[in-house]
Design a protein around this motif. Structure first.
Motif, PDB file in Angstrom:
ATOM      1  N   UNK A 188      19.309  39.397 -30.534  1.00  0.00           N
ATOM      2  CA  UNK A 188      20.142  39.098 -31.688  1.00  0.00           C
ATOM      3  C   UNK A 188      21.101  40.261 -31.971  1.00  0.00           C
ATOM      4  N   UNK A 189      21.937  40.562 -30.994  1.00  0.00           N
ATOM      5  CA  UNK A 189      22.851  41.696 -31.113  1.00  0.00           C
ATOM      6  C   UNK A 189      24.264  41.288 -31.526  1.00  0.00           C
ATOM      7  N   UNK A 243      32.252  36.361 -31.732  1.00  0.00           N
ATOM      8  CA  UNK A 243      31.069  35.988 -30.953  1.00  0.00           C
ATOM      9  C   UNK A 243      30.447  37.184 -30.242  1.00  0.00           C
ATOM     10  N   UNK A 244      31.263  38.174 -29.918  1.00  0.00           N
ATOM     11  CA  UNK A 244      30.754  39.293 -29.125  1.00  0.00           C
ATOM     12  C   UNK A 244      30.726  40.625 -29.874  1.00  0.00           C
ATOM     13  N   UNK A 245      31.174  40.658 -31.132  1.00  0.00           N
ATOM     14  CA  UNK A 245      31.103  41.931 -31.868  1.00  0.00           C
ATOM     15  C   UNK A 245      29.635  42.275 -32.127  1.00  0.00           C
ATOM     16  N   UNK A 246      29.303  43.522 -31.912  1.00  0.00           N
ATOM     17  CA  UNK A 246      27.913  43.965 -31.981  1.00  0.00           C
ATOM     18  C   UNK A 246      27.507  44.277 -33.416  1.00  0.00           C
ATOM     19  N   UNK A 247      26.424  43.656 -33.856  1.00  0.00           N
ATOM     20  CA  UNK A 247      25.972  43.812 -35.239  1.00  0.00           C
ATOM     21  C   UNK A 247      25.697  45.263 -35.600  1.00  0.00           C
ATOM     22  N   UNK A 248      24.954  45.953 -34.754  1.00  0.00           N
ATOM     23  CA  UNK A 248      24.552  47.325 -35.078  1.00  0.00           C
ATOM     24  C   UNK A 248      25.705  48.305 -34.876  1.00  0.00           C
TER      25      UNK A 248
END
Length: 83
Positions: free
Chosen positions: A67-68, A29-34
């Motif tokens: 949307x991170x 849920x909290x891992x950053x896409x970029x």
């Protein structure tokens, strides 16, 4: 038939993982896409378009910056859908 919160969350995660080309166990849920998954800004646009289509909603373009991670996507979709 209305989807439950859990069903919506699973569907959103499936969409995100498909677009980012990741296994579901790689994304939290909290891992950053970029930063953690190497996604670029085009991926955020793809995620936005896909969840709009899936849930038949319209999300303001200014929400792209939120949307991170999965939590951000959940929150934006919930807000746009009125959940």
């Amino acid at each position: 038939m209305t989807m439950s919160i859990d069903e919506r969350s699973v569907k959103i995660k499936e969409i995100v993982c498909r677009i980012l080309e990741l296994d579901e166990d790689e994304v939290t849920d909290t891992s950053l896409f970029q930063e953690e998954h190497g996604a670029d800004s085009l991926r955020a646009i793809e995620i936005l378009a896909s969840v709009e289509k899936e849930f038949n909603i319209v999300i303001d373009q200014d929400k792209l910056s939120e949307l991170v991670n999965l939590k951000g996507v959940y929150d934006v979709v919930a807000d746009a859908a009125g959940w």
